[in-house]
Design an enzyme around this catalytic site. Structure first.
Site, short mmCIF file in Angstrom:
data_model
loop_
_atom_site.label_atom_id
_atom_site.label_comp_id
_atom_site.label_asym_id
_atom_site.label_seq_id
_atom_site.Cartn_x
_atom_site.Cartn_y
_atom_site.Cartn_z
N ASP A 173 0.79 -0.94 -0.01
CA ASP A 173 -0.10 0.10 -0.07
C ASP A 173 1.23 1.65 -0.11
O ASP A 173 1.59 0.94 0.38
CB ASP A 173 -0.46 -0.35 1.47
CG ASP A 173 -2.17 -1.10 1.04
OD1 ASP A 173 -2.14 -1.03 -0.20
OD2 ASP A 173 -2.65 -1.54 1.70
N ASP B 174 -6.78 -1.43 -4.39
CA ASP B 174 -7.92 -1.48 -3.09
C ASP B 174 -9.07 0.00 -4.05
O ASP B 174 -9.96 0.14 -4.20
CB ASP B 174 -7.86 -0.33 -2.36
CG ASP B 174 -6.58 -1.30 -1.98
OD1 ASP B 174 -6.61 -2.34 -2.04
OD2 ASP B 174 -5.63 -1.00 -0.83
#
Length: 189
Positions: free
Chosen positions: A144, A169
């Site tokens: 991430d 995401d």
């Protein structure tokens, strides 16, 4: 929208997602960040579990989660194929394509990254393809990197939007938002 166009969209998102993750993983130390704007940072973390770092209990939680995600991909692929076959609304096809691309992008991390990369650490940058993977198949960590600390309190702590996420995401989120916003248009009957 044709199935070919839908799969091109899926492929493009997966490529953008994986290139960005590979770059961050091989150029940033774990926890390293670059402030682009006061409200936007590139901030490298790894997610070992589900969304927002939640984990399943037990030694086999990660394997069970990854296996479930792989099965879910086949359901999403069928949903996309069926939507195109039945000439569903283009918004539905785009939304399902985004969800499929995002799910596939994060599954790639879970399945392969433990074998491809050595360990990311706070003091060193990970190396790829050294033969010294940090974990077994199906137990990779999701990379991430996008952080939007939009609102902070007087102590400098983020109080609004403290999630750190990736392209996959974002694709899933946009797909779900499209389904919610255009629900009546997409699902007429």
């Amino acid at each position: 929208m044709s199935l070919k166009k839908a799969y091109i969209l899926v492929f493009i998102i997966i490529i953008i997602d994986q290139v960005s993750k590979f770059y961050i993983k091989t150029h940033f130390k774990l926890g390293e960040f670059v402030e682009v704007f006061p409200w936007f940072q590139i901030y490298f973390i790894e997610n070992e579990g589900m969304a927002w770092g939640m984990k399943l209990p037990g030694n086999y939680g990660k394997i069970a989660l990854t296996s479930f995600r792989i099965l879910a991909i086949f359901g999403i692929m069928y949903w996309l194929w069926d939507s195109v076959k039945n000439k569903a609304n283009t918004i539905l096809i785009v939304a399902v394509s985004l969800i499929l691309a995002g799910a596939a992008g994060n599954i790639i991390d879970c399945v392969f990254y433990g074998r491809i990369f050595d360990t990311s650490a706070y003091g060193t940058v990970a190396q790829a393809f050294t033969g010294q993977g940090y974990g077994p198949w199906l137990e990779g960590k999701v990379v991430d990197m996008f952080y939007f600390p939009i609102l902070k309190n007087s102590a400098g702590e983020t109080i609004f939007f403290n999630a750190i996420f990736n392209v996959a995401d974002a694709a899933i989120s946009v797909g779900v938002i499209l389904l919610i916003i255009f629900n009546k248009k997409i699902f007429k009957s």
